[in-house]
Design a protein around this motif. Sequence first.
Motif, PDB file in Angstrom:
ATOM      1  N   LYS A   1     -31.954 -30.401  23.433  1.00  0.00           N
ATOM      2  CA  LYS A   1     -30.931 -30.875  22.858  1.00  0.00           C
ATOM      3  C   LYS A   1     -30.097 -32.232  23.449  1.00  0.00           C
ATOM      4  O   LYS A   1     -30.267 -32.215  24.503  1.00  0.00           O
ATOM      5  N   GLU A   2     -29.351 -32.579  22.410  1.00  0.00           N
ATOM      6  CA  GLU A   2     -28.355 -33.605  23.053  1.00  0.00           C
ATOM      7  C   GLU A   2     -27.714 -33.245  24.257  1.00  0.00           C
ATOM      8  O   GLU A   2     -27.259 -34.192  25.014  1.00  0.00           O
TER       9      GLU A   2
ATOM     10  N   LEU B   1     -33.660 -38.358  22.420  1.00  0.00           N
ATOM     11  CA  LEU B   1     -34.352 -37.265  21.821  1.00  0.00           C
ATOM     12  C   LEU B   1     -35.078 -37.805  20.799  1.00  0.00           C
ATOM     13  O   LEU B   1     -36.104 -37.288  20.557  1.00  0.00           O
TER      14      LEU B   1
END
Length: 435
Positions: free
Chosen positions: A282-283, A416
Amino acid sequence: MEKEESLHFGKEDEVWLLGEFHHIFNLDNLEKSESLSLAMVDNILLETSKKLGREYYNDAELRASLQKHLISLIENSFVSYETDAGNLKAIVEENPALYHSIRHCLDQAGEELHVDPETESALLMLHFLAADERRYMKVSVNYSALVVCNNGVGTAKIVSVRLKKYFPQLRIIGATAARSAVQEISVEKPDFIISTTAFEYQNIPVVRVNPFPTEDDLDKIRIFLESSENLNRNLPGKSVYSRVMDAVLATCVVRDREELERRLAGIFPREEKLPELLESLKEQDIQVKIGVESWEEAIRRSAQPLVEQGYVTEGYVDCMVNNVKKMGPYIVITRGIALPHAFATEGVIRSCISLATLSRPVEFGNKINDPVSLVICIAVSDKKEHMREMAHLIDLISDKEAVQKIQDAGSAAEILAIIRQTKKKPTQQEAGKVV
C-alpha cells in the motif's frame, strides 16, 4: 576425552571431534551458519535465476541441497569431496553462465568461506545441473507433441526420430502433413505442435524447427518444455485434490458427485493461492527519497511503516540489523538493491513488505553491488513463504526498466502504479503462442 583411557584418537581425529563439539555447543555459531547459509542461498538463487532466466528459486529440493553444502563450508566441517578436476573443468566450460553467476556470489562472501572459490563454484553447479535434470524429466515425461511438415510425412518422420533420440520422455503422438494436421489435432489433442513450416492452431502452441532439427532447435524445444509447465493438463501442478478428482471421474461411474467432492475435500484440502506480498503493498508501506546516513539507518527507516502498523516488532528490525552485523551485507542481493529480512520467530506478527527509495545511495559494505538506493524489507511467517515471496520479487528486481522508474519516482502512488504495471506484463509464453 583426555581422561578416558579406553579411547584412542589420532591427532587429526581429535581436532575434528573438538571442532564438531564446538559447533554443537556454540549456539551463536549454529545460528550464524544457519542464517548466513540462508542468506547466501537467497543470493545464489536470485543471481542464477536472473542471469539464466530460469525459476531456480521455486525449487525447494535445490534450496535444501545448496544450504546443506554451504553450511558445511561456513562451519569448515571435515567434509571432503572426491572430484575429478578434468570433469569439473568440462562442466564449467559447458555451463559458463551458470559458473560465473555462482562464482560472483561466492566472491561476495569474502573471508566467511575459507575455500577455493573456483572449485566450490564448480561443485555448487552440480546442484543446479541436478535440478535442471529433475525439472526436465518431470516436465517432458508429461508432454505429447504432434509433428507437422509442409507436404508429406517423410520430413515429419525424420523430425520425430531425431526428437525421440534427444527427448526420450517426450511422447510423439504422430507425424502429419500440414494439409491434414487439423483433423489429426482434433483427434489426438496434443499438448503442443512441432512444425517445420509456418503453421498455427488455436490455443495450442507451435514450436517451429528446421526439417533436420539443429542444436539450436533442440535447445528451443528444451527451453519451451522448461518454461511451459502450466500448459499440460496432466502436470502435477494441480492440487492433490484436483488430480485425484480427475482420475476418479476419468475411470469410475460416479453416482453422487457432490458427496464425492465433499469427502475428497476432507481428505485433500483444496489449495488456495495465497496473495503475494507485492499485491498487498500500500502507499503507506512506501517511502520516497528518504535521507539516511548509513546502512543501518536505511534498514530501520525502511521498516518503520511495518512497525507503526503493528506488522512487526522493534525486535524484528533489530534482528535484521544484527544479521548484517553478524553475516555481512548479503542482503544486497543485486546491484543497488537490498532486501533486509530475519527469521519469523524474531518478531513477525503478520507477513508484510515495505519499500523505500533513498535520496542518496549508501554503502552496505558489499564491494560488488554497492551503493544501495532501493531497500525492500520483508517479513514472513515461515521458510516456505520466504522462498515463495523472494521468488515473486525476482520478477520485479530483474526488470531493470521498472527498477529505474521506481528509483526515479517522486511519490508512493507512482511507485505503486509502476509495480502494478510490471506485474501485468505478459510473460514470454503469454506474449505469443508460436515459439
